[in-house]
Design a protein around this motif. Structure first.
Motif, PDB file in Angstrom:
ATOM      1  N   GLY A  87       0.825  -1.205   0.000  1.00 21.95           N
ATOM      2  CA  GLY A  87       0.000   0.000   0.000  1.00 21.95           C
ATOM      3  C   GLY A  87       0.853   1.246   0.000  1.00 21.95           C
ATOM      4  N   VAL A  88       0.191   2.385   0.097  1.00 24.43           N
ATOM      5  CA  VAL A  88       0.874   3.672   0.037  1.00 24.43           C
ATOM      6  C   VAL A  88       0.817   4.366   1.394  1.00 24.43           C
ATOM      7  CG1 VAL A  88       0.213   3.884  -2.388  1.00 24.43           C
ATOM      8  CG2 VAL A  88      -1.139   5.050  -0.639  1.00 24.43           C
ATOM      9  N   THR A  96     -12.522   4.548  -1.354  1.00 24.38           N
ATOM     10  CA  THR A  96     -13.528   3.693  -2.007  1.00 24.38           C
ATOM     11  C   THR A  96     -13.005   3.143  -3.322  1.00 24.38           C
ATOM     12  OG1 THR A  96     -14.533   5.646  -3.034  1.00 24.38           O
ATOM     13  CG2 THR A  96     -15.484   4.904  -0.961  1.00 24.38           C
ATOM     14  N   ALA A  97     -12.193   3.937  -4.028  1.00 19.98           N
ATOM     15  CA  ALA A  97     -11.578   3.474  -5.266  1.00 19.98           C
ATOM     16  C   ALA A  97     -10.265   2.763  -4.989  1.00 19.98           C
ATOM     17  CB  ALA A  97     -11.344   4.658  -6.204  1.00 19.98           C
ATOM     18  N   TYR A  98      -9.461   3.351  -4.130  1.00 18.13           N
ATOM     19  CA  TYR A  98      -8.126   2.831  -3.830  1.00 18.13           C
ATOM     20  C   TYR A  98      -8.152   1.359  -3.444  1.00 18.13           C
ATOM     21  CZ  TYR A  98      -3.854   2.239  -1.009  1.00 18.13           C
ATOM     22  OH  TYR A  98      -2.685   1.764  -0.457  1.00 18.13           O
ATOM     23  N   HIS A  99      -9.066   0.978  -2.543  1.00 18.02           N
ATOM     24  CA  HIS A  99      -9.031  -0.394  -2.020  1.00 18.02           C
ATOM     25  C   HIS A  99      -9.452  -1.428  -3.056  1.00 18.02           C
ATOM     26  CE1 HIS A  99     -13.422  -0.589  -1.565  1.00 18.02           C
ATOM     27  NE2 HIS A  99     -13.265  -1.862  -1.289  1.00 18.02           N
ATOM     28  N   ARG A 150      -3.706  -3.544  -0.810  1.00 19.47           N
ATOM     29  CA  ARG A 150      -4.483  -4.239   0.220  1.00 19.47           C
ATOM     30  C   ARG A 150      -4.294  -3.634   1.611  1.00 19.47           C
ATOM     31  NH1 ARG A 150      -2.977  -9.997   0.621  1.00 19.47           N
ATOM     32  NH2 ARG A 150      -5.034 -10.243   1.583  1.00 19.47           N
ATOM     33  N   THR A 151      -3.534  -2.539   1.670  1.00 18.58           N
ATOM     34  CA  THR A 151      -3.365  -1.828   2.932  1.00 18.58           C
ATOM     35  C   THR A 151      -3.076  -0.369   2.617  1.00 18.58           C
ATOM     36  OG1 THR A 151      -2.240  -1.845   5.084  1.00 18.58           O
ATOM     37  CG2 THR A 151      -0.867  -2.194   3.151  1.00 18.58           C
ATOM     38  N   ASP A 155     -13.439  -2.862   1.952  1.00 14.70           N
ATOM     39  CA  ASP A 155     -14.076  -4.150   2.178  1.00 14.70           C
ATOM     40  C   ASP A 155     -13.469  -4.866   3.382  1.00 14.70           C
ATOM     41  OD1 ASP A 155     -11.694  -5.354   1.348  1.00 14.70           O
ATOM     42  OD2 ASP A 155     -12.389  -5.570  -0.714  1.00 14.70           O
ATOM     43  N   ALA A 156     -14.002  -6.020   3.707  1.00 14.81           N
ATOM     44  CA  ALA A 156     -13.629  -6.718   4.938  1.00 14.81           C
ATOM     45  C   ALA A 156     -12.194  -7.225   4.919  1.00 14.81           C
ATOM     46  CB  ALA A 156     -14.586  -7.887   5.183  1.00 14.81           C
ATOM     47  N   ASP A 157     -11.603  -7.414   3.745  1.00 11.31           N
ATOM     48  CA  ASP A 157     -10.245  -7.964   3.663  1.00 11.31           C
ATOM     49  C   ASP A 157      -9.168  -6.895   3.797  1.00 11.31           C
ATOM     50  OD1 ASP A 157      -8.336 -10.175   3.017  1.00 11.31           O
ATOM     51  OD2 ASP A 157      -7.915  -8.876   1.307  1.00 11.31           O
TER      52      ASP A 157
END
Length: 363
Positions: free
Chosen positions: A68-69, A97-100, A106-107, A131-133
């Motif tokens: 992730g960033v 909302t878009a990034y994930h 994923r982080t 989301d949940a992950d």
């Protein structure tokens, strides 16, 4: 586990780079009109269609790896993460909302908490966008991890009586993050700011205070053992057996801090060896060519953060080998990258992901 096998997790030797290594993926095709002249959009933020090109690569990565960033509100990622032109305020509020949904992301590291604590409701607003992950990496406020009270210009004014205070760490950091993020909390990072000489010359005092705080933090996380606690330093003098002993005694790990104030990655890896087995937490913040105080120069060179301008194959290669070894042994890895590492965090992540994928066992 043999020492030879263990050392391979923290690789000192790199394989020869594959053809084309270090080259960013081709820029996605899009509107011929420059982004700078288009009016930023309002409303919800959508993922760039070109992100789908990374689906196959994401499927080749270890399940325990989260890339992730550090901070996500950069308009310069148009076409890479964002589907169009948005201003930074819109991205800060709704960009997650878009990034994930990006296959490789994923982080994310929530850096702003270092400067000002957030409330549980603010954390909950972040959690509601993913989301949940998805998992968050969150930095403890400097009011707890800085030994000095500083002016607005960052100059030390006086000793900080709240430095590494166990009660404040739990009440103002651990509890709000848990309440707001819940199961989406992945890592708590305690970044110790540069210490004054009075403390740096008495490391046993620092480690004693750190140990007592970590003990309180781990107790507060008793029902959440999956949350990783990581300590990041700004003083290389503290690297050594006493640090490893303190972290290990309290179920914490060392956060690789890759920037000019700390030694290069190969000189920090012995701490991870001393803590083995354990997870990887890494924050690649600044290319070493800019020096210890080079963030303004890096920003000037890299803006608007849409391309690789300061490539660092050495760090990427060693980090990829470390990730592959640690995740290959079943341990989780959280790696976040700043634009100031190479010029564009999403492209750095794609290059690192490819390097990790190239190291995976073939079926």
């Amino acid at each position: 586990m043999s020492d030879m096998f263990q050392d391979d997790f923290f690789a000192d030797e790199l394989p020869p780079p594959s053809a084309g290594a270090g080259q960013p993926p081709p820029a996605p095709a899009g509107d011929d009109e420059p982004a700078a002249v288009r009016k930023p959009r309002r409303g919800d933020v959508a993922l760039a269609p070109a992100a789908d090109q990374h689906l196959e690569l994401a499927a080749q990565l270890p399940a325990g790896l989260r890339l992730g960033v550090s901070t996500w509100s950069y308009p310069g990622w148009e076409g890479l993460v964002w589907d169009g032109a948005y201003d930074s305020s819109a991205l800060a509020k709704k960009g997650l909302t878009a990034y994930h949904r990006h296959p490789l992301l994923r982080t994310v590291c929530v850096d702003r908490t270092f400067w000002r604590p957030l409330t549980a409701s603010q954390y909950a607003a972040f959690a509601a966008q993913v989301d949940a992950d998805f998992r968050f990496v969150v930095k403890c406020p400097a009011g707890i991890t800085d030994a000095q009270v500083r002016s607005e210009e960052g100059k030390p004014r006086e000793p900080n009586p709240a430095f590494l205070d166990p009660r404040l760490a739990v009440e103002h950091f651990v509890e709000p993050t848990l309440e707001g993020l819940g199961d989406k909390l992945g890592v708590l990072v305690f970044q110790l700011s540069p210490l004054p000489w009075g403390l740096l010359s008495r490391p046993s005092l620092v480690f004693d205070k750190l140990g007592r705080m970590l003990a309180a933090v781990r107790q507060a996380l008793a029902k959440h053992p999956q949350v990783i606690v990581a300590v990041e330093l700004r003083d290389p003098e503290l690297l050594g057996p006493s640090l490893a002993e303190t972290l290990k005694a309290h179920g914490a790990t060392y956060c690789l801090g890759l920037h000019g104030k700390m030694p290069p990655i190969e000189e920090q890896l012995p701490i991870l060896r001393a803590l083995w087995p354990g997870p990887l937490v890494c924050r690649w913040n600044l290319n070493r060519v800019f020096g210890a105080y080079g963030y303004p120069d890096a920003q000037k060179k890299h803006e608007p953060f849409g391309e690789i301008r300061s490539e660092d194959r050495h760090t990427r290669g060693l980090l990829a080998r470390t990730i592959a070894g640690i995740t290959g042994a079943g341990q989780p890895a959280f790696v976040t990258i700043s634009n100031d590492a190479e010029g564009c965090a999403p492209l750095s992540i794609a290059l690192l992901a490819q390097a990790v994928a190239d190291l995976q066992p073939r079926a």
